[in-house]
Design a protein around this motif. Structure first.
Motif, PDB file in Angstrom:
ATOM      1  N   PHE A  90       0.839  -1.167  -0.112  1.00 38.79           N
ATOM      2  CA  PHE A  90      -0.041   0.082   0.022  1.00 38.79           C
ATOM      3  C   PHE A  90       1.031   1.218  -0.007  1.00 38.79           C
ATOM      4  O   PHE A  90       0.579   2.158  -0.755  1.00 38.79           O
ATOM      5  N   ALA A  91       2.036   1.423   0.604  1.00 40.13           N
ATOM      6  CA  ALA A  91       2.729   2.398   0.889  1.00 40.13           C
ATOM      7  C   ALA A  91       3.352   2.771  -0.607  1.00 40.13           C
ATOM      8  O   ALA A  91       3.656   3.927  -0.940  1.00 40.13           O
ATOM      9  N   LEU A  92       3.750   1.819  -1.436  1.00 38.54           N
ATOM     10  CA  LEU A  92       4.003   2.307  -2.880  1.00 38.54           C
ATOM     11  C   LEU A  92       2.598   2.425  -3.824  1.00 38.54           C
ATOM     12  O   LEU A  92       2.676   3.153  -4.865  1.00 38.54           O
ATOM     13  N   ALA A  93       1.510   1.805  -3.565  1.00 39.17           N
ATOM     14  CA  ALA A  93       0.527   1.711  -4.464  1.00 39.17           C
ATOM     15  C   ALA A  93      -0.263   2.926  -4.513  1.00 39.17           C
ATOM     16  O   ALA A  93      -0.874   3.518  -5.417  1.00 39.17           O
ATOM     17  N   ALA A  94      -0.271   3.517  -3.266  1.00 36.27           N
ATOM     18  CA  ALA A  94      -1.123   4.783  -2.776  1.00 36.27           C
ATOM     19  C   ALA A  94      -0.653   5.963  -3.636  1.00 36.27           C
ATOM     20  O   ALA A  94      -1.396   6.716  -4.261  1.00 36.27           O
ATOM     21  N   PRO A  95       0.596   6.460  -3.486  1.00 35.80           N
ATOM     22  CA  PRO A  95       1.221   7.626  -4.118  1.00 35.80           C
ATOM     23  C   PRO A  95       1.067   7.411  -5.734  1.00 35.80           C
ATOM     24  O   PRO A  95       0.803   8.239  -6.703  1.00 35.80           O
ATOM     25  N   LEU A  96       1.269   6.342  -6.014  1.00 30.94           N
ATOM     26  CA  LEU A  96       1.245   5.825  -7.605  1.00 30.94           C
ATOM     27  C   LEU A  96      -0.170   6.152  -7.971  1.00 30.94           C
ATOM     28  O   LEU A  96      -0.493   6.570  -9.197  1.00 30.94           O
TER      29      LEU A  96
ATOM     30  N   GLY B   9       1.050  16.688  -2.154  1.00 34.06           N
ATOM     31  CA  GLY B   9       2.011  16.348  -3.113  1.00 34.06           C
ATOM     32  C   GLY B   9       1.622  16.556  -4.748  1.00 34.06           C
ATOM     33  O   GLY B   9       0.905  15.907  -5.086  1.00 34.06           O
ATOM     34  N   ASP B  10       2.611  17.275  -5.379  1.00 34.49           N
ATOM     35  CA  ASP B  10       2.350  17.664  -6.553  1.00 34.49           C
ATOM     36  C   ASP B  10       2.956  16.376  -7.281  1.00 34.49           C
ATOM     37  O   ASP B  10       3.960  15.548  -6.840  1.00 34.49           O
ATOM     38  N   PRO B  11       2.840  16.405  -8.753  1.00 34.10           N
ATOM     39  CA  PRO B  11       3.503  15.143  -9.396  1.00 34.10           C
ATOM     40  C   PRO B  11       5.000  15.153  -9.263  1.00 34.10           C
ATOM     41  O   PRO B  11       5.514  13.958  -9.182  1.00 34.10           O
TER      42      PRO B  11
ATOM     43  N   ARG C 291       6.474  11.615  -7.681  1.00 35.99           N
ATOM     44  CA  ARG C 291       7.567  10.933  -8.668  1.00 35.99           C
ATOM     45  C   ARG C 291       9.015  10.777  -7.675  1.00 35.99           C
ATOM     46  O   ARG C 291       9.592   9.705  -7.578  1.00 35.99           O
ATOM     47  N   ARG C 292       9.204  11.657  -6.954  1.00 41.77           N
ATOM     48  CA  ARG C 292      10.329  11.416  -6.032  1.00 41.77           C
ATOM     49  C   ARG C 292      10.209  10.443  -5.116  1.00 41.77           C
ATOM     50  O   ARG C 292      11.183   9.658  -4.710  1.00 41.77           O
ATOM     51  N   LEU C 293       8.924  10.400  -4.399  1.00 39.92           N
ATOM     52  CA  LEU C 293       8.630   9.392  -3.334  1.00 39.92           C
ATOM     53  C   LEU C 293       8.618   8.210  -3.803  1.00 39.92           C
ATOM     54  O   LEU C 293       8.983   7.274  -3.087  1.00 39.92           O
ATOM     55  N   LEU C 294       7.975   8.009  -5.269  1.00 32.65           N
ATOM     56  CA  LEU C 294       7.985   6.636  -5.590  1.00 32.65           C
ATOM     57  C   LEU C 294       9.464   6.121  -6.050  1.00 32.65           C
ATOM     58  O   LEU C 294       9.506   4.825  -5.711  1.00 32.65           O
ATOM     59  N   LEU C 295      10.130   6.804  -6.565  1.00 40.57           N
ATOM     60  CA  LEU C 295      11.588   6.623  -6.769  1.00 40.57           C
ATOM     61  C   LEU C 295      12.406   5.833  -5.554  1.00 40.57           C
ATOM     62  O   LEU C 295      12.888   4.909  -5.401  1.00 40.57           O
TER      63      LEU C 295
END
Length: 332
Positions: free
Chosen positions: A265-271, A317-319, A323-327
């Motif tokens: 969930f920690a990765l799927a949610a911001p995506l 969080g803007d795009p 993207r930085r968070l996901l990376l």
């Protein structure tokens, strides 16, 4: 073509009945927060039964928020649902707060990532700092505030409502000066942010669906040169591209809700938040052009959908930030 119909098979009959009930309720005149909480019980949906809720999952909460987005609901359902899902029932203060949220007697919201500080005081913990762009902060009576990675509940903030582009939903600045607070989730800030990301994604695909459906209906019924606008190939191609964008975002947003409570969930949610809010922003901008002259009028709701989509695009969080968070999380 009904936008989003391709995904109906992934839900149970009970979930589809919930979706249809919320859709019909929000389409009727005269709904209120009291009816939304009491008649439909949406504030209790994702709260466990032992705390006065219905014990549904994040999937059901997401379905309700999709319909809220489609109707541009101005009531604080998203912020209250997010706050409820962010609380840790093992904390006494959270367990005390959840029944009031479930009944709709208490409106809660999240204030995350603002550098608020918590410090010990004679009778517990107090908060100091300033939180801006707090969603529905002007309507809430309890604030779930991040401080040092933990979440605290307080009702002692000074609230300053702030004007925003999206007039359908309020935001506020909170000023906290030695505000008494109680812990409601230890080390819960990251989870709370993921919850908000996932629920914003659900709302965004709902508002994108409504905007696109309105555009399709217009192109079918509006005639030019003696034929419907929908018969022109260039317009059909543009709508088809938007349809694909919406379906991709819908799949991503609903997947995030299905993995709620897992490590994924920690990765799927911001995506999901990235995909869904980008899709909503794209669709609502294109809709105004596809609608032609009527899309630029104040009377048509197209501009309100664009404003809600723009706000969702930037909140929490803007795009580039997402993207930085996901990376960072993908390679952690």
């Amino acid at each position: 073509m009904e936008i989003g119909a391709a995904f109906a098979g992934e839900f149970t009959p009970e979930q589809l009945a919930l979706r249809d009930s919320v859709r019909a309720f929000l389409a009727s005149p005269g709904y209120s927060w009291a009816r939304l909480a009491g008649e439909l019980g949406l504030t209790a949906l994702a709260i466990a039964e032992e705390h006065g809720g219905f014990g549904a999952t994040a999937v059901e909460a997401g379905l309700a928020l999709e319909e809220a987005g489609a109707a541009l609901l101005s009531a604080p359902l998203l912020s209250t649902t997010a706050a409820a899902l962010a609380l840790d029932p093992a904390e006494p203060a959270a367990a005390e707060l959840l029944p009031a949220i479930a009944e709709g007697k208490s409106i809660a919201t999240l204030a995350l990532g603002h550098g608020v500080e918590a410090r010990p005081a004679a009778h517990g913990t107090v908060l100091d700092g300033r939180a801006e762009h707090v969603l529905d902060g002007d309507a809430a009576d309890v604030f779930i505030v991040e401080a040092g990675g933990d979440l605290y509940a307080t009702d002692a903030a000074v609230v300053q409502a702030v004007p925003t582009m999206d007039v359908t939903r309020g935001q506020a600045t909170l000023i906290l000066t030695a505000a008494p607070a109680r812990p409601v989730a230890r080390a819960g800030a990251a989870h709370a942010m993921a919850v908000m990301h996932a629920l914003l994604a659900a709302e965004s695909i709902g508002l994108a669906r409504a905007s696109l459906q309105s555009t399709v209906d217009h192109l079918r019924t509006r005639h030019q040169f003696g034929v419907p606008l929908a018969s022109f190939q260039a317009l059909r191609h543009r709508v088809a591209d938007l349809y694909v964008v919406h379906e991709q975002a819908t799949s991503t947003a609903r997947y995030a809700l299905r993995v709620f409570g897992t490590a994924e969930f920690a990765l799927a949610a911001p995506l999901a938040k990235l995909a869904a809010t980008e899709a909503a922003w794209t669709i609502t901008r294109e809709a105004i052009q596809l609608l032609g002259g009527i899309g630029f009028t104040w009377e048509h709701p197209a501009h309100r959908y664009l404003k809600r989509a723009t706000a969702n695009h930037l909140l929490f969080g803007d795009p580039p930030a997402l993207r930085r968070l996901l990376l960072a999380r993908a390679f952690a």
